[in-house]
Design a protein around this motif. Structure first.
Motif, PDB file in Angstrom:
ATOM      1  N   PHE A 147      53.521   6.916 -67.220  1.00  0.00           N
ATOM      2  CA  PHE A 147      53.686   5.515 -66.817  1.00  0.00           C
ATOM      3  C   PHE A 147      52.922   4.648 -67.809  1.00  0.00           C
ATOM      4  CE2 PHE A 147      53.135   7.986 -62.782  1.00  0.00           C
ATOM      5  CZ  PHE A 147      54.478   8.057 -62.447  1.00  0.00           C
ATOM      6  N   LEU A 182      51.912   0.985 -67.919  1.00  0.00           N
ATOM      7  CA  LEU A 182      51.839  -0.290 -67.213  1.00  0.00           C
ATOM      8  C   LEU A 182      50.923  -1.251 -67.979  1.00  0.00           C
ATOM      9  CD1 LEU A 182      51.380   1.352 -63.708  1.00  0.00           C
ATOM     10  CD2 LEU A 182      53.508   0.519 -64.696  1.00  0.00           C
ATOM     11  N   LYS A 226      51.153   1.778 -59.783  1.00  0.00           N
ATOM     12  CA  LYS A 226      51.634   0.385 -59.748  1.00  0.00           C
ATOM     13  C   LYS A 226      50.686  -0.463 -58.897  1.00  0.00           C
ATOM     14  CE  LYS A 226      56.518   0.770 -60.855  1.00  0.00           C
ATOM     15  NZ  LYS A 226      57.899   0.659 -60.375  1.00  0.00           N
ATOM     16  N   GLN A 227      50.229   0.106 -57.780  1.00  0.00           N
ATOM     17  CA  GLN A 227      49.265  -0.617 -56.942  1.00  0.00           C
ATOM     18  C   GLN A 227      47.956  -0.841 -57.698  1.00  0.00           C
ATOM     19  OE1 GLN A 227      48.672   1.027 -52.993  1.00  0.00           O
ATOM     20  NE2 GLN A 227      50.869   1.443 -52.805  1.00  0.00           N
ATOM     21  N   ASN A 284      47.589  -1.055 -60.917  1.00  0.00           N
ATOM     22  CA  ASN A 284      47.893  -2.059 -61.933  1.00  0.00           C
ATOM     23  C   ASN A 284      47.813  -3.469 -61.333  1.00  0.00           C
ATOM     24  OD1 ASN A 284      48.955  -2.544 -64.729  1.00  0.00           O
ATOM     25  ND2 ASN A 284      50.600  -3.495 -63.562  1.00  0.00           N
ATOM     26  N   GLU A 285      48.382  -3.653 -60.132  1.00  0.00           N
ATOM     27  CA  GLU A 285      48.338  -4.947 -59.443  1.00  0.00           C
ATOM     28  C   GLU A 285      46.917  -5.341 -59.067  1.00  0.00           C
ATOM     29  OE1 GLU A 285      51.065  -4.621 -56.142  1.00  0.00           O
ATOM     30  OE2 GLU A 285      52.774  -4.300 -57.488  1.00  0.00           O
ATOM     31  N   GLU A 298      53.703   7.117 -59.078  1.00  0.00           N
ATOM     32  CA  GLU A 298      54.153   5.838 -59.625  1.00  0.00           C
ATOM     33  C   GLU A 298      53.753   4.688 -58.705  1.00  0.00           C
ATOM     34  OE1 GLU A 298      58.103   3.917 -61.702  1.00  0.00           O
ATOM     35  OE2 GLU A 298      58.402   5.461 -60.183  1.00  0.00           O
TER      36      GLU A 298
END
Length: 167
Positions: free
Chosen positions: A109, A111, A13-14, A16-17, A9
């Motif tokens: 996930f 995102l 998330k990284q 996605n950023e 996760e």
């Protein structure tokens, strides 16, 4: 194993950023946004991130990520870089992994820029039993003995696996 899922996760998330950042740069330069990336986890990692499965089977940690990637090459480069920071590597041979008929993918996930799906546990086990029985003998024995995978034996046989190998 909850640790594996939390780590993944963080990784995604990284990613996605990073895609957000790259998209902002591209738009400022008059370029196009990067398409949403899709990751389909296969193999051992798909079993490790499944809480129900990791609770009943003895799973070995793995440093490689088996996954089908549907993403821009820039995103793949970012993903491999992020994985490296966590001591993980993307297995480039993932495209060779056999996915049995009837396999389903569940969203892990969802995102903004990346969706991560995981193959259903029974299909992952069928793939391991049929295509790499020697390497997965103990795992498949344990899965069969658990009684938690209702159609595992039938699917192994139907797809050419040698059930007697696991006896």
């Amino acid at each position: 194993m909850e640790v594996a899922k939390k780590q993944l996760e963080l990784i995604f998330k990284q990613l996605n950023e990073r895609v957000d950042f790259i998209n902002k740069e591209r738009l400022e330069e008059g370029g196009l946004r990067i398409s949403r990336a899709e990751v389909r986890l296969l193999g051992q990692m798909s079993l490790l991130v499944n809480k129900k499965v990791s609770a009943i089977l003895s799973l070995a940690q793995t440093a490689d990520i088996d996954a089908q990637l549907d993403m821009d090459s820039v995103v793949k480069k970012e993903l491999t870089s992020i994985l490296k920071k966590y001591g993980l590597i993307y297995d480039e041979d993932s495209k060779l992994i056999w996915i049995p008929p009837g396999a389903k993918f569940e969203i892990l996930f969802d995102l903004k820029n990346v969706v991560v799906k995981s193959i259903d546990p029974e299909s992952a086990l069928v793939s391991k039993a049929v295509k790499a029985p020697e390497k997965n003998k103990q795992l498949i024995r344990e899965a069969i003995a658990s009684g938690k995978f209702k159609t595992l034996i039938a699917r192994i046989e139907k797809n050419g696996g040698k059930l007697e190998f696991f006896a």
